[in-house]
Design an enzyme around this catalytic site. Structure first.
Site, PDB file in Angstrom:
ATOM      1  CG  HIS A  22      32.348  35.659  44.742  1.00 15.64           C
ATOM      2  ND1 HIS A  22      31.096  35.175  45.081  1.00 15.64           N
ATOM      3  CD2 HIS A  22      32.551  35.264  43.453  1.00 15.64           C
ATOM      4  CE1 HIS A  22      30.573  34.530  44.052  1.00 15.64           C
ATOM      5  NE2 HIS A  22      31.438  34.563  43.052  1.00 15.64           N
ATOM      6  CG  ASN A  74      34.168  29.857  36.353  1.00 15.90           C
ATOM      7  OD1 ASN A  74      35.256  29.645  36.891  1.00 15.90           O
ATOM      8  ND2 ASN A  74      34.051  30.262  35.108  1.00 15.90           N
ATOM      9  CG  ASP A  99      29.561  34.570  47.934  1.00 14.22           C
ATOM     10  OD1 ASP A  99      30.160  33.510  47.673  1.00 14.22           O
ATOM     11  OD2 ASP A  99      29.121  35.329  47.053  1.00 14.22           O
ATOM     12  CG  ASN A 120      28.858  31.737  38.194  1.00 10.52           C
ATOM     13  OD1 ASN A 120      27.809  31.376  37.665  1.00 10.52           O
ATOM     14  ND2 ASN A 120      29.406  32.914  37.942  1.00 10.52           N
TER      15      ASN A 120
END
Length: 197
Positions: A22, A74, A99, A120
């Site tokens: 991530h 997020n 990613d 997100n």
């Protein structure tokens, strides 16, 4: 000097996330700045306005703003929106490096607009900007076989895909250089024409 654009690397702050799938956006932008600093001036901007660690890259006749949001994934838009507003830039000057589950490890792709594909960070940015009309440099991490494992997968290390992901990070550095040198459209053609497999 005019602002050429804004490069945002997406990731989560904190050492426990540093080497996870991530955080590839962070890793790619970090590698890019390290490479560019050999030839061009890179200065950290001392500001808490933008909820991120921000740098200014002086590239030829333009400055490029580069940022690592420190808000967790997020809430990435809480960094991006104030940054664009401060520099009075439209979303078309924004390049988000992130990613991508829908690309195999090792692949990269530059695209503009489109959905957020469940990411997100992109959701937050699109929500805060009120548009999806910005560029994304997508770095493939592949999908887990079990779709219920996506959350743990993106927060895991590179595993058996390490070589491919490290290669994609290197390719991303080249792609970002191409964006600065040739502009988004020419760069997109060059980046996306590369062999897919």
């Amino acid at each position: 000097m005019e602002i050429g654009g804004v490069l945002i690397g997406l990731g989560n702050p904190g050492s426990q996330y540093a080497a996870t799938r991530h955080n590839i956006g962070f890793l790619a932008l970090e590698a890019f700045l390290k490479d560019m600093s050999k030839e061009y001036r890179v200065d950290q901007i001392s500001s808490t306005k933008f909820n991120g660690i921000t740098f200014k890259l002086a590239y030829k006749n333009a400055d490029w703003i580069c940022a690592f949001p420190q808000t967790f994934m997020n809430l990435s838009g809480d960094c991006v929106q104030p940054l664009l507003a401060w520099y009075k830039l439209s979303p078309e000057k924004l390049f988000v490096i992130h990613d991508e589950l829908d690309l195999i490890p090792g692949r990269i792709q530059l695209k503009k607009d489109g959905g957020n594909a469940g990411h997100n960070g992109l959701k937050s940015i699109s929500s805060r900007l009120g548009t999806q009309n910005y560029y994304r440099l997508r770095i493939g991490i592949g999908r887990p076989k079990d779709s219920s494992q996506v959350s743990s997968y993106v927060l895991s290390g590179f595993g058996q895909d390490r070589d491919e992901i490290e290669s994609a990070i290197a390719s991303s550095v080249t792609a970002l250089k191409e964006i600065l040198e040739s502009g988004a459209l020419k760069a997109m053609n060059k980046i996306n024409m590369k062999k897919k497999d």
